[in-house]
Design a protein around this motif. Structure first.
Motif, PDB file in Angstrom:
ATOM      1  N   GLU A 123     -17.063 -14.545  16.370  1.00 17.79           N
ATOM      2  CA  GLU A 123     -16.727 -14.001  14.705  1.00 17.79           C
ATOM      3  C   GLU A 123     -15.432 -13.259  14.497  1.00 17.79           C
ATOM      4  N   LYS A 124     -15.205 -12.748  15.548  1.00 18.52           N
ATOM      5  CA  LYS A 124     -13.866 -11.889  15.536  1.00 18.52           C
ATOM      6  C   LYS A 124     -12.935 -12.992  15.311  1.00 18.52           C
ATOM      7  N   ASP A 125     -12.867 -14.304  15.665  1.00 15.86           N
ATOM      8  CA  ASP A 125     -11.801 -15.231  15.372  1.00 15.86           C
ATOM      9  C   ASP A 125     -11.944 -15.477  13.935  1.00 15.86           C
ATOM     10  N   VAL A 126     -13.285 -15.874  13.301  1.00 14.58           N
ATOM     11  CA  VAL A 126     -13.499 -15.853  12.074  1.00 14.58           C
ATOM     12  C   VAL A 126     -12.693 -15.111  11.216  1.00 14.58           C
ATOM     13  N   ASN A 127     -12.927 -13.695  11.205  1.00 19.93           N
ATOM     14  CA  ASN A 127     -12.485 -12.506  10.534  1.00 19.93           C
ATOM     15  C   ASN A 127     -10.923 -12.694  10.682  1.00 19.93           C
ATOM     16  N   ILE A 128     -10.336 -13.004  11.588  1.00 21.87           N
ATOM     17  CA  ILE A 128      -9.007 -13.107  11.749  1.00 21.87           C
ATOM     18  C   ILE A 128      -8.525 -14.104  10.769  1.00 21.87           C
ATOM     19  N   VAL A 129      -9.253 -15.440  10.795  1.00 20.29           N
ATOM     20  CA  VAL A 129      -8.751 -16.312  10.133  1.00 20.29           C
ATOM     21  C   VAL A 129      -8.741 -15.976   8.568  1.00 20.29           C
ATOM     22  N   PHE A 130      -9.776 -15.510   8.060  1.00 27.16           N
ATOM     23  CA  PHE A 130     -10.040 -15.374   6.825  1.00 27.16           C
ATOM     24  C   PHE A 130      -9.012 -14.001   6.265  1.00 27.16           C
ATOM     25  N   ASP A 131      -9.112 -12.960   7.128  1.00 24.24           N
ATOM     26  CA  ASP A 131      -8.124 -11.858   6.893  1.00 24.24           C
ATOM     27  C   ASP A 131      -6.690 -12.328   6.823  1.00 24.24           C
ATOM     28  N   SER A 132      -6.349 -13.316   7.363  1.00 21.60           N
ATOM     29  CA  SER A 132      -4.925 -13.794   7.430  1.00 21.60           C
ATOM     30  C   SER A 132      -4.575 -14.916   6.233  1.00 21.60           C
ATOM     31  N   GLY A 133      -5.339 -14.969   5.726  1.00 20.58           N
ATOM     32  CA  GLY A 133      -5.306 -15.813   4.261  1.00 20.58           C
ATOM     33  C   GLY A 133      -5.982 -17.028   4.333  1.00 20.58           C
ATOM     34  N   ALA A 134      -6.513 -17.603   5.222  1.00 20.24           N
ATOM     35  CA  ALA A 134      -7.046 -19.065   4.922  1.00 20.24           C
ATOM     36  C   ALA A 134      -8.301 -18.900   4.123  1.00 20.24           C
ATOM     37  N   ALA A 135      -8.062 -20.082   3.378  1.00 21.24           N
ATOM     38  CA  ALA A 135      -9.334 -20.371   2.281  1.00 21.24           C
ATOM     39  C   ALA A 135     -10.531 -21.013   3.304  1.00 21.24           C
ATOM     40  N   LEU A 136     -10.127 -21.706   4.191  1.00 22.51           N
ATOM     41  CA  LEU A 136     -11.485 -22.416   4.764  1.00 22.51           C
ATOM     42  C   LEU A 136     -10.972 -22.235   6.393  1.00 22.51           C
ATOM     43  N   ALA A 137     -12.270 -22.095   6.933  1.00 18.17           N
ATOM     44  CA  ALA A 137     -12.115 -22.202   8.494  1.00 18.17           C
ATOM     45  C   ALA A 137     -12.651 -23.545   8.929  1.00 18.17           C
ATOM     46  N   THR A 138     -11.620 -24.151  10.006  1.00 20.72           N
ATOM     47  CA  THR A 138     -12.084 -25.524  10.311  1.00 20.72           C
ATOM     48  C   THR A 138     -12.964 -25.248  11.760  1.00 20.72           C
ATOM     49  N   ILE A 139     -14.037 -25.923  11.770  1.00 19.01           N
ATOM     50  CA  ILE A 139     -14.739 -25.709  13.040  1.00 19.01           C
ATOM     51  C   ILE A 139     -14.970 -27.207  13.572  1.00 19.01           C
ATOM     52  N   GLY A 140     -14.841 -27.440  14.743  1.00 19.81           N
ATOM     53  CA  GLY A 140     -14.898 -28.954  15.387  1.00 19.81           C
ATOM     54  C   GLY A 140     -15.843 -28.699  16.586  1.00 19.81           C
ATOM     55  N   SER A 141     -15.310 -28.265  17.856  1.00 21.84           N
ATOM     56  CA  SER A 141     -16.146 -28.382  18.956  1.00 21.84           C
ATOM     57  C   SER A 141     -17.300 -27.267  19.013  1.00 21.84           C
ATOM     58  N   LEU A 142     -16.962 -26.189  18.455  1.00 21.97           N
ATOM     59  CA  LEU A 142     -17.987 -25.312  18.441  1.00 21.97           C
ATOM     60  C   LEU A 142     -19.481 -25.761  17.885  1.00 21.97           C
ATOM     61  N   ALA A 143     -19.090 -26.526  16.739  1.00 24.55           N
ATOM     62  CA  ALA A 143     -20.373 -27.029  15.984  1.00 24.55           C
ATOM     63  C   ALA A 143     -21.229 -27.955  16.875  1.00 24.55           C
ATOM     64  N   VAL A 144     -20.413 -28.518  17.749  1.00 23.07           N
ATOM     65  CA  VAL A 144     -21.300 -29.516  18.764  1.00 23.07           C
ATOM     66  C   VAL A 144     -21.996 -28.723  19.862  1.00 23.07           C
ATOM     67  N   LYS A 145     -21.099 -27.574  20.404  1.00 22.06           N
ATOM     68  CA  LYS A 145     -21.554 -27.015  21.702  1.00 22.06           C
ATOM     69  C   LYS A 145     -22.443 -25.688  21.480  1.00 22.06           C
ATOM     70  N   ASN A 146     -22.350 -25.202  20.240  1.00 19.78           N
ATOM     71  CA  ASN A 146     -22.906 -23.793  19.771  1.00 19.78           C
ATOM     72  C   ASN A 146     -23.435 -23.753  18.426  1.00 19.78           C
ATOM     73  N   GLU A 147     -24.525 -24.788  18.278  1.00 19.32           N
ATOM     74  CA  GLU A 147     -25.084 -24.980  16.819  1.00 19.32           C
ATOM     75  C   GLU A 147     -25.583 -23.544  16.303  1.00 19.32           C
ATOM     76  N   PHE A 148     -26.100 -22.729  17.200  1.00 13.67           N
ATOM     77  CA  PHE A 148     -26.866 -21.429  16.744  1.00 13.67           C
ATOM     78  C   PHE A 148     -25.810 -20.751  16.268  1.00 13.67           C
ATOM     79  N   GLU A 149     -24.778 -20.222  16.858  1.00  9.72           N
ATOM     80  CA  GLU A 149     -23.246 -19.542  16.485  1.00  9.72           C
ATOM     81  C   GLU A 149     -22.907 -20.149  15.022  1.00  9.72           C
ATOM     82  N   PHE A 150     -22.762 -21.279  14.990  1.00  8.76           N
ATOM     83  CA  PHE A 150     -22.150 -22.059  13.652  1.00  8.76           C
ATOM     84  C   PHE A 150     -23.052 -21.903  12.392  1.00  8.76           C
ATOM     85  N   VAL A 151     -24.208 -22.124  12.743  1.00 13.81           N
ATOM     86  CA  VAL A 151     -25.216 -21.962  11.690  1.00 13.81           C
ATOM     87  C   VAL A 151     -25.235 -20.532  11.122  1.00 13.81           C
TER      88      VAL A 151
END
Length: 376
Positions: free
Chosen positions: A225-253
């Motif tokens: 979640e720290k990474d997600v916050n860094i990405v949005f705070d740095s100006g991204a409109a969208l965060a791209t999620i790949g492998s984590l959605a496969v390996k850690n469904e609970f966290e992504f949801v």
């Protein structure tokens, strides 16, 4: 879990049991029930969820959407509603809508529906109209890609860090060229972050977001979640999620619920229609169709798919695969990635209904000029 037409007497019984158990059967019967389509989802022969659909002069209204109480929260209703959404889209309907209980609006927002008008009361409950446009002007958005290693603009071949080519020392300069050419989006990938398992090149993101008007999706190394916050705070409109959605469904949801599904672009790397992870080295047993179905159920509506056998080779995109996916999930915002080598490839992707196409190496190798991209 088949979805099929349901006899009206069974539909009425389900409506009464789930929605108005204190009322008579006649209370849940609609005047135009005979004119509607009534679908149900079955599990092991048991009717679990029902929905009634009515054609309203080119638009679709669904009513009396009910799932047995002890089956709620398990994705059955989500699957049935997605079926109706896809059916309406395939039928060329303009929009789909419902009169939703105010307490249920969050569910419909996951499907891209928006509240319109004012609330009203009926049966002592608050209602509001929820609506989603289905037919839009055909337009495929070109999304140029910038991959970053050590703060530099590079490209890999098939994800191999040993096959790295540096194209520009200054990614901001490249991004400004894209903006000057009239492009509006940017696919920014932190390859250092992907390798390290944590976001690294956020300063590059911050610089591009601060000095251009490009709508940026950023991926690579987003694991916490720290990474997600860094990405949005740095100006991204969208965060791209790949492998984590496969390996850690609970966290992504959890992130989908916390930030909103509209803030994420789901990345699906595919080989022979199976999801791959680990820098494309590991092929899972998960099909692309099951993967997408699961996350559509969690509200994801934006996906980009890369056929790893094509990426970085300039050998043409996997149009046959992408067409199958689009036909299976017609309401999905589907972005093609990998293999684009010329304008004809982009025209082919637009023809099959892609809403976007990520283009990288073809631009850097001068196979496609920025002027040529203006036609899209």
């Amino acid at each position: 879990m088949p979805i099929q037409p349901v006899p009206l007497n069974e539909v009425w019984a389900m409506r009464q049991a789930v929605m108005y158990p204190q009322e008579s059967i006649s209370f849940v019967q609609l005047e135009d029930d005979e004119k509607g389509l009534h679908w149900g989802l079955y599990d092991s022969g048991e009717l679990v969820s029902v929905i009634s659909v009515f054609d309203r002069n080119g638009s679709v209204q669904f009513r009396k959407f009910a799932t047995r109480t002890n089956w709620q929260g398990k994705g059955y209703g989500t699957r049935l509603l997605q079926y109706v959404m896809d059916w309406a889209h395939q039928q060329g309907k303009q929009n789909i809508w419902c009169n939703a209980r105010l307490t249920a609006t969050a569910i419909y927002k996951k499907f891209g529906m928006q509240a319109t008008g004012k609330t009203w009361q009926q049966y002592g409950l608050d209602f509001i109209k929820m609506e989603k446009q289905l037919v839009q002007t055909k337009h495929m958005q070109i999304i140029p890609a910038i991959d970053i290693i050590d703060g530099k603009c590079v490209r890999l071949t098939q994800g191999d860090y040993e096959q790295k080519k540096i194209y520009n020392e200054n990614p901001l300069e490249v991004a400004k060229e894209f903006e000057d050419a009239g492009l509006q989006r940017l696919h920014l990938v932190d390859l250092d972050g992907a390798k390290a398992g944590a976001v690294k090149n956020w300063k590059v993101l911050e610089a591009i977001a601060g000095k251009t008007s490009l709508v940026i999706d950023f991926g690579g190394g987003i694991k916490t979640e720290k990474d997600v916050n860094i990405v949005f705070d740095s100006g991204a409109a969208l965060a791209t999620i790949g492998s984590l959605a496969v390996k850690n469904e609970f966290e992504f949801v959890k992130w989908l619920l916390t930030y909103g599904a509209e803030k994420f672009l789901l990345g699906a790397d595919v080989k022979d229609e199976k999801i791959t992870v680990g820098g494309w080295l590991e092929t899972t047993d998960i099909t692309i169709y099951d993967f997408l179905q699961k996350y559509i159920g969690h509200g994801v509506q934006q996906v980009f798919c890369t056929d790893v056998s094509k990426d970085g080779l300039l050998a043409g995109p996997s149009t046959a695969l992408y067409k199958k996916i689009i036909e299976r999930f017609p309401s999905l915002h589907f972005i093609a990635s990998g293999g684009v080598s010329n304008v004809a490839d982009l025209e082919a992707l637009a023809e099959i209904g892609c809403t976007g196409a990520i283009v990288g190496k073809a631009i850097y190798e001068n196979r496609i000029s920025l002027d040529e991209l203006k036609k899209f």
